[in-house]
Design a protein around this motif. Structure first.
Motif, PDB file in Angstrom:
ATOM      1  N   GLN A 150      -1.206  -5.138  -4.104  1.00 50.62           N
ATOM      2  CA  GLN A 150       0.042  -4.666  -4.506  1.00 50.62           C
ATOM      3  C   GLN A 150       0.408  -3.466  -5.054  1.00 50.62           C
ATOM      4  O   GLN A 150       1.518  -2.756  -4.453  1.00 50.62           O
ATOM      5  CB  GLN A 150       0.727  -5.908  -5.579  1.00 50.62           C
ATOM      6  CG  GLN A 150       2.220  -5.735  -5.720  1.00 50.62           C
ATOM      7  CD  GLN A 150       2.467  -7.013  -6.673  1.00 50.62           C
ATOM      8  OE1 GLN A 150       1.819  -6.939  -7.768  1.00 50.62           O
ATOM      9  NE2 GLN A 150       3.534  -7.538  -6.656  1.00 50.62           N
ATOM     10  N   TRP A 153       0.425  -0.785  -1.807  1.00 53.50           N
ATOM     11  CA  TRP A 153       1.555  -1.069  -1.424  1.00 53.50           C
ATOM     12  C   TRP A 153       2.737  -0.546  -2.064  1.00 53.50           C
ATOM     13  O   TRP A 153       3.712   0.167  -1.261  1.00 53.50           O
ATOM     14  CB  TRP A 153       2.037  -2.486  -0.929  1.00 53.50           C
ATOM     15  CG  TRP A 153       1.243  -2.662   0.451  1.00 53.50           C
ATOM     16  CD1 TRP A 153       0.320  -3.540   0.607  1.00 53.50           C
ATOM     17  CD2 TRP A 153       1.830  -2.273   1.730  1.00 53.50           C
ATOM     18  NE1 TRP A 153       0.084  -3.928   2.165  1.00 53.50           N
ATOM     19  CE2 TRP A 153       0.951  -2.941   2.642  1.00 53.50           C
ATOM     20  CE3 TRP A 153       2.798  -1.434   2.190  1.00 53.50           C
ATOM     21  CZ2 TRP A 153       1.200  -2.696   4.181  1.00 53.50           C
ATOM     22  CZ3 TRP A 153       2.900  -1.319   3.605  1.00 53.50           C
ATOM     23  CH2 TRP A 153       2.238  -1.875   4.233  1.00 53.50           C
ATOM     24  N   VAL A 154       3.038  -0.632  -3.427  1.00 53.49           N
ATOM     25  CA  VAL A 154       4.163  -0.054  -4.055  1.00 53.49           C
ATOM     26  C   VAL A 154       4.413   1.516  -3.729  1.00 53.49           C
ATOM     27  O   VAL A 154       5.134   2.276  -3.641  1.00 53.49           O
ATOM     28  CB  VAL A 154       4.192  -0.329  -5.548  1.00 53.49           C
ATOM     29  CG1 VAL A 154       5.045   0.412  -6.310  1.00 53.49           C
ATOM     30  CG2 VAL A 154       4.510  -1.737  -5.685  1.00 53.49           C
ATOM     31  N   VAL A 157       5.427   2.282  -0.305  1.00 55.12           N
ATOM     32  CA  VAL A 157       6.733   2.329  -0.136  1.00 55.12           C
ATOM     33  C   VAL A 157       7.560   3.187  -0.797  1.00 55.12           C
ATOM     34  O   VAL A 157       8.429   3.876  -0.340  1.00 55.12           O
ATOM     35  CB  VAL A 157       7.120   0.687  -0.608  1.00 55.12           C
ATOM     36  CG1 VAL A 157       8.726   0.534  -0.854  1.00 55.12           C
ATOM     37  CG2 VAL A 157       6.694  -0.444   0.166  1.00 55.12           C
ATOM     38  N   GLU A 173       8.531  -2.904  -5.367  1.00 50.97           N
ATOM     39  CA  GLU A 173       7.881  -4.416  -5.800  1.00 50.97           C
ATOM     40  C   GLU A 173       8.467  -5.416  -4.661  1.00 50.97           C
ATOM     41  O   GLU A 173       7.769  -6.232  -4.388  1.00 50.97           O
ATOM     42  CB  GLU A 173       8.039  -4.848  -7.277  1.00 50.97           C
ATOM     43  CG  GLU A 173       7.398  -3.806  -8.248  1.00 50.97           C
ATOM     44  CD  GLU A 173       7.970  -2.387  -8.382  1.00 50.97           C
ATOM     45  OE1 GLU A 173       7.328  -1.496  -9.100  1.00 50.97           O
ATOM     46  OE2 GLU A 173       9.360  -2.192  -8.077  1.00 50.97           O
ATOM     47  N   THR A 176       7.267  -4.592  -1.358  1.00 50.23           N
ATOM     48  CA  THR A 176       5.762  -5.118  -1.261  1.00 50.23           C
ATOM     49  C   THR A 176       5.572  -6.487  -1.135  1.00 50.23           C
ATOM     50  O   THR A 176       4.792  -6.712  -0.213  1.00 50.23           O
ATOM     51  CB  THR A 176       5.133  -4.480  -2.730  1.00 50.23           C
ATOM     52  OG1 THR A 176       5.051  -3.108  -2.458  1.00 50.23           O
ATOM     53  CG2 THR A 176       3.624  -4.863  -2.689  1.00 50.23           C
ATOM     54  N   ARG A 177       5.953  -7.402  -1.912  1.00 47.78           N
ATOM     55  CA  ARG A 177       5.766  -8.900  -1.820  1.00 47.78           C
ATOM     56  C   ARG A 177       6.355  -9.241  -0.397  1.00 47.78           C
ATOM     57  O   ARG A 177       5.676 -10.206   0.240  1.00 47.78           O
ATOM     58  CB  ARG A 177       6.849  -9.467  -2.871  1.00 47.78           C
ATOM     59  CG  ARG A 177       6.135  -9.187  -4.440  1.00 47.78           C
ATOM     60  CD  ARG A 177       7.062 -10.055  -5.346  1.00 47.78           C
ATOM     61  NE  ARG A 177       6.677 -11.220  -5.335  1.00 47.78           N
ATOM     62  CZ  ARG A 177       5.935 -12.281  -6.070  1.00 47.78           C
ATOM     63  NH1 ARG A 177       5.074 -11.492  -6.905  1.00 47.78           N
ATOM     64  NH2 ARG A 177       5.872 -13.508  -5.704  1.00 47.78           N
TER      65      ARG A 177
END
Length: 218
Positions: A150, A153-154, A157, A173, A176-177
Motif C-alpha cells: 500500500q 502504491w501511494v 499514485v 490512499e 491505492t485501495r
C-alpha cells in the motif's frame, strides 16, 4: 546429495542442498494446498507429495501452519519485489502497464503450480485469504505485506498526480485501495471462473482510464 566433510570426518550437507530441499517441500505443499485447500490437506498428504520422510520435512517446518505461513510470506515478498522493480522507473509506467507487469510476473513465477491443468496460483491465494480469518500469524504476515504494498502504491499514485496524469483531488490512499482491490478481484475471478490473460485486466483499466467526466457544474 551435495556433502562436505569436516576435519573429524563428519559429513555436512551443503547449504545448496538444504535450500533445494526446502524449496522441494514448499512447492509440494503449495500444490497440495491449491488442490485441496488448507484444511483438507494433512501433513501426510504433503509427505506423500514430496516423497520424503516425516523427519526430513519436520527438519524444516514444524507443521502445516508453519508451511502455510512460509508460503504466504514468500508470495508477498515476490509481489513486493515485482512491484519495486517496476516502480523504480521514473516516472512510473501508466497504470495499466504497471498492474499488468506486476501481475504477469507473479503468474509467471508460479506458472509451474497447476491443478488439473489449470493455474494453481489464484486458488492458492484464495486459500491464503480465507485462512487469514482464523490464523493470527498469517493475518500478521498478510497485514504487513499489504501495508508495505500500500505504501508503495501511494507513492506511485502521488507521482501520477504530481505529473498531471491523474486528478489530484482524490486521496492517494483511496486510489491505492481501489487498484489493489481490482487486482484481488481479478485473481478471485481466475480462481472461481477459470483463467484469463492479464491483458483482459489491462484492457479494462485502459478503458476506465479513458473516461472523462462529462457532468457540468450546476
Amino acid at each position: 546429495m551435495n556433502v562436505r566433510f569436516t576435519l573429524d570426518g563428519m559429513a555436512r550437507v551443503s547449504q545448496e542442498h538444504l535450500d533445494a530441499r526446502r524449496r522441494q517441500i514448499l512447492d509440494g505443499a503449495a500444490r497440495c494446498f491449491a488442490r485441496n485447500g488448507f484444511h483438507a490437506t494433512s501433513m501426510q498428504d504433503v509427505l506423500k507429495e514430496v516423497d520424503l520422510s516425516a523427519g526430513a520435512v519436520y527438519r524444516y517446518f514444524s507443521g502445516k501452519d508453519e508451511l502455510i505461513a512460509a508460503i504466504a510470506a514468500e508470495v508477498l515478498g515476490e509481489v513486493r519485489a515485482a512491484f519495486g522493480e517496476v516502480t523504480r522507473q521514473s516516472p512510473p509506467p501508466p497504470l495499466d502497464e504497471l498492474v499488468g507487469s506486476v501481475l504477469g510476473r507473479m503468474l509467471g513465477i508460479w506458472s509451474s503450480l497447476t491443478v488439473d491443468g489449470q493455474p494453481g496460483f489464484p486458488r492458492l491465494i484464495m486459500q491464503v485469504w480465507a485462512e487469514v480469518a482464523r490464523n493470527e500469524e498469517l493475518a500478521a504476515i498478510t497485514r504487513n505485506g499489504y501495508e508495505a504494498l500500500q505504501a508503495g502504491w501511494v507513492q506511485v499514485v502521488r507521482e501520477y498526480q504530481e505529473s498531471g496524469v491523474m486528478r489530484p483531488d482524490i486521496p492517494a490512499e483511496h486510489v491505492t485501495r481501489t487498484v489493489i482491490a481490482t487486482v484481488q478481484g481479478f485473481i478471485a475471478q481466475q480462481s472461481l471462473f477459470g483463467p484469463a490473460p492479464v491483458e483482459v485486466l489491462q484492457d479494462g483499466l485502459r478503458a476506465l482510464m479513458s473516461m472523462s467526466d462529462t457532468r457540468t457544474a450546476s
